[in-house]
Design an enzyme around this catalytic site. Structure first.
Site, PDB file in Angstrom:
ATOM      1  N   SER A 153       0.853  -1.190   0.000  1.00 42.82           N
ATOM      2  CA  SER A 153       0.000   0.000   0.000  1.00 42.82           C
ATOM      3  C   SER A 153       0.883   1.233   0.000  1.00 42.82           C
ATOM      4  O   SER A 153       2.009   1.201   0.508  1.00 42.82           O
ATOM      5  CB  SER A 153      -0.892   0.002   1.253  1.00 42.82           C
ATOM      6  OG  SER A 153      -1.526   1.253   1.416  1.00 42.82           O
ATOM      7  N   TYR A 165      -1.053  -1.649  10.079  1.00 41.49           N
ATOM      8  CA  TYR A 165      -1.205  -1.660   8.630  1.00 41.49           C
ATOM      9  C   TYR A 165       0.018  -1.042   7.974  1.00 41.49           C
ATOM     10  O   TYR A 165       0.606  -1.615   7.049  1.00 41.49           O
ATOM     11  CB  TYR A 165      -2.462  -0.900   8.225  1.00 41.49           C
ATOM     12  CG  TYR A 165      -2.823  -1.042   6.766  1.00 41.49           C
ATOM     13  CD1 TYR A 165      -3.455  -2.187   6.301  1.00 41.49           C
ATOM     14  CD2 TYR A 165      -2.540  -0.027   5.850  1.00 41.49           C
ATOM     15  CE1 TYR A 165      -3.797  -2.325   4.962  1.00 41.49           C
ATOM     16  CE2 TYR A 165      -2.877  -0.147   4.513  1.00 41.49           C
ATOM     17  CZ  TYR A 165      -3.505  -1.304   4.081  1.00 41.49           C
ATOM     18  OH  TYR A 165      -3.837  -1.435   2.740  1.00 41.49           O
ATOM     19  N   LYS A 169       2.673  -3.222   5.725  1.00 37.58           N
ATOM     20  CA  LYS A 169       2.783  -2.906   4.302  1.00 37.58           C
ATOM     21  C   LYS A 169       4.193  -2.451   3.935  1.00 37.58           C
ATOM     22  O   LYS A 169       4.664  -2.703   2.818  1.00 37.58           O
ATOM     23  CB  LYS A 169       1.741  -1.861   3.917  1.00 37.58           C
ATOM     24  CG  LYS A 169       0.307  -2.357   4.019  1.00 37.58           C
ATOM     25  CD  LYS A 169       0.081  -3.633   3.213  1.00 37.58           C
ATOM     26  CE  LYS A 169      -1.363  -4.084   3.254  1.00 37.58           C
ATOM     27  NZ  LYS A 169      -1.600  -5.309   2.435  1.00 37.58           N
TER      28      LYS A 169
END
Length: 269
Positions: A153, A165, A169
């Protein structure tokens, strides 16, 4: 027919509740449209079977798909998935890891993150990828060919409020680079896609539920942040990037991080 006669395993080929098309489902359709046989793996077998039905409708016989229940939370399931693919099709040409979670897994800010949420998001976003590749690599090395794709991401590189997150990522980028350099001599390529603001069920509908807002409100706010045409990307943008990286057109490309972000990362720095 850029993937003619190729065997592709897509982990996370189903999708969560919400409006529109998710990245995994769109990628399964695009791969099959280009001639691949796609094993649609997902912990939600019904959703994977729905993807297979979409493939049958949209690929028009160019490629085909089958569904398999698989859970990235357990190594045994990843091992069984790889064995099933290798035993059924005789090879694995593409391993595509399309599983990820943030708010839906309890992710939070640095001062609010819990151990349970941190461990859950790490297991889903990163550990599952590591375990899937662990068992697919011997098959690909024996073939002296193969492609491993991960979905990271732009959150890996830009401002992002939630701890796990972002961390997972960013780790995905480093892990793909490691896979690429340590498997280049075996003819195995590894690349990662960095989606920006996308109009998918996971990205938009999940945020709407957590924020107590309508889907349209969340979508409008996200659209306004995108430099290119002030419009989010779609799952098809991610699917087409994955198709290119999986195909022989990307034969000399390995270890790269490909943003699919409407120019978002141009603003970084």
């Amino acid at each position: 027919m850029r993937l003619k006669d190729k065997i592709a395993v897509i982990i996370g080929a189903g999708q969560g509740p919400g409006t529109g098309m998710g990245n995994g489902r769109a990628t399964a359709i695009r791969f099959a449209q280009e001639g691949a046989t796609v094993l649609c793996a997902d912990r939600d077998l019904k959703s994977a079977e729905e993807t297979v039905a979409w493939v049958a409708k949209e690929a028009k016989g160019a490629g085909k798909a089958a569904a398999l229940e698989a859970d990235v939370m357990t190594e045994a399931s990843m091992q069984a998935m790889v064995k099933h693919a290798a035993d059924t099709y005789g090879r694995i040409d593409v391993l595509h890891y399309n599983v990820g979670v943030s708010l839906g897994g309890g992710d939070a800010s640095p001062t609010e993150i819990t151990v349970e949420a941190f461990d859950r998001v790490v297991a889903i976003n990163l550990r599952g990828m590591v375990l899937a590749a662990k068992h697919a690599l011997p098959v690909m090395r024996k073939q002296q060919s193969g492609v491993i794709l991960g979905i990271s991401s732009v959150a890996a590189w830009e401002v992002y409020p939630y701890v796990t997150y972002k961390a997972t990522k960013a780790a995905m980028v480093a892990y793909i680079q490691q896979l690429a350099i340590h498997n280049a001599e075996h003819g195995v390529r590894a690349n990662v896609i960095l989606p920006g603001l996308m109009d998918t069920p996971m990205a938009v509908d999940t945020r709407a539920r957590h924020a107590g807002k309508t889907r349209d409100e969340i979508a409008a706010a996200r659209d306004a942040k995108v430099p290119l045409r002030r419009k989010m990307g779609t799952a098809w943008d991610v699917a087409n990037a994955a198709l290119f990286l999986a195909s022989d057109e990307a034969n000399f490309i390995t270890g790269v991080s490909l943003p699919v972000d409407g120019g978002a990362l141009v603003n970084v720095g």
